[in-house]
Design a protein around this motif. Structure first.
Motif, PDB file in Angstrom:
ATOM      1  N   ILE A  19     -52.807  73.485 102.839  1.00  0.00           N
ATOM      2  CA  ILE A  19     -51.558  72.776 103.104  1.00  0.00           C
ATOM      3  C   ILE A  19     -51.472  72.375 104.564  1.00  0.00           C
ATOM      4  CG2 ILE A  19     -49.035  73.014 103.165  1.00  0.00           C
ATOM      5  CD1 ILE A  19     -49.275  74.867 100.735  1.00  0.00           C
ATOM      6  N   ASN A  20     -51.847  73.316 105.447  1.00  0.00           N
ATOM      7  CA  ASN A  20     -51.813  73.035 106.873  1.00  0.00           C
ATOM      8  C   ASN A  20     -52.767  71.896 107.246  1.00  0.00           C
ATOM      9  OD1 ASN A  20     -53.181  73.984 109.774  1.00  0.00           O
ATOM     10  ND2 ASN A  20     -50.957  74.081 109.723  1.00  0.00           N
ATOM     11  N   ASN A  21     -53.979  71.928 106.657  1.00  0.00           N
ATOM     12  CA  ASN A  21     -54.958  70.867 106.937  1.00  0.00           C
ATOM     13  C   ASN A  21     -54.461  69.512 106.460  1.00  0.00           C
ATOM     14  OD1 ASN A  21     -56.712  72.684 108.103  1.00  0.00           O
ATOM     15  ND2 ASN A  21     -57.962  72.964 106.274  1.00  0.00           N
ATOM     16  N   SER A  22     -53.827  69.506 105.274  1.00  0.00           N
ATOM     17  CA  SER A  22     -53.297  68.239 104.759  1.00  0.00           C
ATOM     18  C   SER A  22     -52.172  67.725 105.643  1.00  0.00           C
ATOM     19  CB  SER A  22     -52.809  68.412 103.321  1.00  0.00           C
ATOM     20  OG  SER A  22     -51.699  69.312 103.263  1.00  0.00           O
ATOM     21  N   GLN A  23     -51.341  68.644 106.144  1.00  0.00           N
ATOM     22  CA  GLN A  23     -50.266  68.231 107.046  1.00  0.00           C
ATOM     23  C   GLN A  23     -50.822  67.691 108.360  1.00  0.00           C
ATOM     24  OE1 GLN A  23     -47.865  71.794 107.310  1.00  0.00           O
ATOM     25  NE2 GLN A  23     -46.598  71.218 105.551  1.00  0.00           N
ATOM     26  N   GLU A  24     -51.873  68.361 108.868  1.00  0.00           N
ATOM     27  CA  GLU A  24     -52.499  67.876 110.092  1.00  0.00           C
ATOM     28  C   GLU A  24     -53.156  66.519 109.879  1.00  0.00           C
ATOM     29  OE1 GLU A  24     -55.185  70.787 111.599  1.00  0.00           O
ATOM     30  OE2 GLU A  24     -53.589  72.058 112.428  1.00  0.00           O
ATOM     31  N   LEU A  25     -53.769  66.331 108.693  1.00  0.00           N
ATOM     32  CA  LEU A  25     -54.382  65.038 108.380  1.00  0.00           C
ATOM     33  C   LEU A  25     -53.333  63.940 108.315  1.00  0.00           C
ATOM     34  CD1 LEU A  25     -56.761  63.287 107.514  1.00  0.00           C
ATOM     35  CD2 LEU A  25     -56.372  64.043 105.160  1.00  0.00           C
ATOM     36  N   ILE A  26     -52.208  64.240 107.664  1.00  0.00           N
ATOM     37  CA  ILE A  26     -51.123  63.257 107.575  1.00  0.00           C
ATOM     38  C   ILE A  26     -50.604  62.913 108.974  1.00  0.00           C
ATOM     39  CG2 ILE A  26     -48.748  62.906 106.789  1.00  0.00           C
ATOM     40  CD1 ILE A  26     -49.471  64.600 104.330  1.00  0.00           C
ATOM     41  N   LYS A  27     -50.415  63.971 109.794  1.00  0.00           N
ATOM     42  CA  LYS A  27     -49.932  63.750 111.153  1.00  0.00           C
ATOM     43  C   LYS A  27     -50.932  62.927 111.967  1.00  0.00           C
ATOM     44  CE  LYS A  27     -48.247  66.269 115.223  1.00  0.00           C
ATOM     45  NZ  LYS A  27     -48.027  67.612 115.828  1.00  0.00           N
ATOM     46  N   PHE A  28     -52.223  63.223 111.800  1.00  0.00           N
ATOM     47  CA  PHE A  28     -53.273  62.485 112.513  1.00  0.00           C
ATOM     48  C   PHE A  28     -53.297  61.018 112.094  1.00  0.00           C
ATOM     49  CE2 PHE A  28     -57.775  61.048 112.363  1.00  0.00           C
ATOM     50  CZ  PHE A  28     -57.993  60.960 113.729  1.00  0.00           C
ATOM     51  N   LEU A  29     -53.242  60.773 110.783  1.00  0.00           N
ATOM     52  CA  LEU A  29     -53.270  59.393 110.301  1.00  0.00           C
ATOM     53  C   LEU A  29     -51.990  58.646 110.691  1.00  0.00           C
ATOM     54  CD1 LEU A  29     -54.847  59.867 106.753  1.00  0.00           C
ATOM     55  CD2 LEU A  29     -55.946  59.033 108.851  1.00  0.00           C
ATOM     56  N   GLN A  30     -50.870  59.354 110.748  1.00  0.00           N
ATOM     57  CA  GLN A  30     -49.635  58.711 111.209  1.00  0.00           C
ATOM     58  C   GLN A  30     -49.747  58.287 112.667  1.00  0.00           C
ATOM     59  OE1 GLN A  30     -46.688  61.721 110.300  1.00  0.00           O
ATOM     60  NE2 GLN A  30     -46.114  60.748 108.347  1.00  0.00           N
ATOM     61  N   SER A  31     -50.325  59.166 113.504  1.00  0.00           N
ATOM     62  CA  SER A  31     -50.506  58.815 114.915  1.00  0.00           C
ATOM     63  C   SER A  31     -51.494  57.662 115.069  1.00  0.00           C
ATOM     64  CB  SER A  31     -50.985  60.041 115.701  1.00  0.00           C
ATOM     65  OG  SER A  31     -52.253  60.478 115.240  1.00  0.00           O
ATOM     66  N   VAL A  32     -52.540  57.651 114.227  1.00  0.00           N
ATOM     67  CA  VAL A  32     -53.517  56.551 114.253  1.00  0.00           C
ATOM     68  C   VAL A  32     -52.850  55.241 113.855  1.00  0.00           C
ATOM     69  CG1 VAL A  32     -55.512  55.619 113.018  1.00  0.00           C
ATOM     70  CG2 VAL A  32     -55.587  57.935 113.934  1.00  0.00           C
ATOM     71  N   ASN A  33     -52.070  55.290 112.777  1.00  0.00           N
ATOM     72  CA  ASN A  33     -51.385  54.087 112.307  1.00  0.00           C
ATOM     73  C   ASN A  33     -50.372  53.590 113.333  1.00  0.00           C
ATOM     74  OD1 ASN A  33     -50.655  52.160 110.080  1.00  0.00           O
ATOM     75  ND2 ASN A  33     -48.710  53.220 110.236  1.00  0.00           N
ATOM     76  N   HIS A  34     -49.668  54.539 113.959  1.00  0.00           N
ATOM     77  CA  HIS A  34     -48.676  54.162 114.979  1.00  0.00           C
ATOM     78  C   HIS A  34     -49.357  53.493 116.170  1.00  0.00           C
ATOM     79  CE1 HIS A  34     -44.994  54.239 117.259  1.00  0.00           C
ATOM     80  NE2 HIS A  34     -45.531  54.979 118.206  1.00  0.00           N
TER      81      HIS A  34
END
Length: 562
Positions: A223-238
């Motif tokens: 769950i933590n890894n998926s949250q970090e992945l989502i956060k990483f991809l959000q920062s990339v998209n931003h």
């Protein structure tokens, strides 16, 4: 030097401490099955650590109590050391971070010693392993965990202050400290449960708790890894959206180099453009240590050539210099990880973005996916910004002379009139004398050459003092912010002399040779707000001074509006 000191402390502390521990609190209740079971639980606990709110959670302290109560302090210390070693190795420790092994070993050695000492000091006893909770001494157990927490906190504070030279917060209880206290409190019932189940069911009882605990750790970790992945991809998209919103090539690159170190560990970052494949160009480079040594770019020595040819990202670790000398020279041999991604636009590779870090294995497949997205955004942003700048230049520049045009000039004058901080500014209108005769005698192509030559001399003479524009035909304008009428007249005279002093080269087609001709200009000046209160009036007055005061009085002179 500090890292060497840490290594020396670790070496001598083990030589002295472990034999003393063995003598003062020797192993007890040792059987191969029990030791293997507890050791396996320590390893699984270390391997399946997880993060909560940025804090690494390793349940070693929880099972540490069980190991201490079952086998004594000597065995608990060895098992904890083994567990923390497994944890650190699973974190992909690079050569630059090897010091963390002895550092964490010393820290957890102190934690084990302080926790065991506190337990004994508070009257705690270790005897036959019991499955009855009433046989446990609660106060010594609380002292065990409280001492472990305090020593761990003090060690971390010392490491930050002395070894890493990091600023330490003045607050005693911040959010991180509160969270660590909560985690420590949660470890205590876990340790008691491990001990009681071992006392009741033996090694099987401990596994009954260990299996669901490890399973829960795996779930939380996923769950933590998926949250970090989502956060990483959000920062990339931003970041990608921010890049595409910029309309300046410089600003696009500024934004990329400003934000990228916040997304991934980046010690080196550079972008190579392949707009002209035969002549790739390094357009921007970042070095975290701000090294000043110049490293000339050579495409055969860099990873970007491979990425460009294959149109695929390349990720790697180890000594990058063995394959890519440019990166090795750029990092002075310190780069241990690299990630190079193509910048794709409409199926073509426009450039290559390369990241490198001192950390070994700093980039993962997730990093590659994210940076490929950034690379594509970057390609689109640079292409859009370049096209916008071209269109802007075309709309604001004269295509023949590359000076500003009439449209830009009127906007610039309007801005100066609307600037209350500016006390005065001046304008010079100038016209090439006898330009029609030049066109009729030498042809329009040579006339254009004269226009370009005059524009170059104006640009060189005025420099940063003002704005030079082509007003139309053979007329030019010089806008001088902050200059009064006297200074404006002096600049105009300097311009007149610069044009008249040196001859211009023209091509004589009939004789197939270059000839020299001298060209003069007539100039008129006007100053605001003394001579005019609006743009059209200011230009008219300067133009009037040029024709009435210079042209009609012999040309090759400067006239001031009066």
């Amino acid at each position: 030097m500090k890292q060497r000191v840490v290594g020396a402390i670790w070496f001598f502390s083990f030589i002295v401490t472990m034999p003393l521990l063995y003598i003062t609190d020797p192993p007890r209740n040792i059987t191969p099955s029990s030791l293997i079971t507890v050791g396996l639980v320590f390893v699984l606990t270390a391997l399946f650590s997880f993060k909560v709110k940025g804090t690494d959670i390793i349940a070693l302290q929880g099972i540490g109590l069980a190991g201490f109560l079952i086998f004594g302090l000597f065995v608990e210390t060895l098992l904890t050391q083994f567990g923390i070693l497994v944890y650190l190795l699973s974190q992909r420790i690079g050569k630059n971070d090897v010091y963390r092994l002895p550092l964490n070993s010393v820290m957890f050695l102190l934690v084990s010693l302080s926790a065991g000492s506190a337990y004994y000091a508070l009257g705690g006893e270790i005897g036959v392993v019991s499955g009855n909770v009433l046989d446990l001494s609660l106060i010594p157990i609380i002292g065990f965990y409280l001492s472990a927490y305090l020593v761990n906190t003090l060690c971390l504070d010392l490491i930050r202050r002395w070894l890493l030279s990091l600023p330490v917060k003045a607050k005693v209880f911040d959010k991180d400290a509160v969270w660590e206290i909560v985690v420590t409190a949660m470890m205590m019932p876990l340790g008691i449960a491990f001990y009681l189940m071992y006392g009741t069911k033996g090694w099987l009882g401990m596994m009954i708790i260990a299996v669901p605990m490890v399973t829960l750790s795996v779930i939380v970790r996923l769950i933590n890894n998926s949250q970090e992945l989502i956060k990483f991809l959000q920062s990339v998209n931003h970041l990608g959206q921010q890049l595409t919103e910029e309309l300046s090539v410089k600003r696009v690159l500024d934004l990329l180099f400003e934000k990228m170190p916040d997304i991934l560990p980046v010690d080196y970052l550079y972008v190579v453009m392949y707009t002209k494949p035969e002549k790739p160009k390094l357009i921007r480079m970042f070095r975290k240590d701000e090294g000043e040594s110049f490293v000339p770019f050579q495409q055969e020595a860099d990873i970007s050539l491979r990425v460009y040819r294959q149109a695929k990202a390349v990720i790697g670790s180890g000594n990058a210099g063995e394959m890519y000398p440019f990166l090795d020279a750029l990092s002075d041999g310190r780069a241990r990880s690299y990630l190079s991604v193509p910048m794709m636009h409409r199926g073509q590779v426009l450039g290559v973005m390369t990241l490198a870090s001192h950390i070994n294995k700093a980039y993962t497949k997730t990093s590659r996916i994210g940076m490929e997205i950034v690379g594509d955004f970057l390609a689109i942003a640079l292409e859009n910004a370049k096209n916008f700048e071209i269109r802007k230049k075309e709309s604001e520049r004269c295509p023949l002379t590359d000076l500003f045009n009439y449209r830009y000039l009127m906007k610039a004058i309007s801005k100066l009139f609307n600037n209350p901080a500016l006390e005065s500014f001046s304008i010079i209108m100038l016209d090439i004398d006898n330009f029609k005769r030049i066109n009729d005698t030498y042809g329009h192509q040579n006339g254009n050459a004269i226009l370009i030559g005059v524009a170059n001399r104006l640009r060189k003479t005025v420099g940063h003092k003002g704005i030079v524009a082509r007003y139309g035909g053979e007329e030019f304008t010089v806008l001088l912010p902050g200059l009064d009428r006297n200074l404006c007249f002096a600049v105009a005279e300097t311009i007149r002399l610069a044009v008249a002093a040196e001859p211009f080269m023209i091509f004589n087609e009939s004789d197939n040779r270059y000839d020299q001709i001298y060209v003069t200009i007539s100039l008129g000046t006007s100053t605001a707000p003394a001579d005019a209160t609006e743009s059209s009036e200011l230009i008219y007055n300067a133009d009037h001074a040029m024709y009435k005061g210079a042209k009609q009085k012999g040309k090759n002179r400067v006239a001031r509006y009066v």
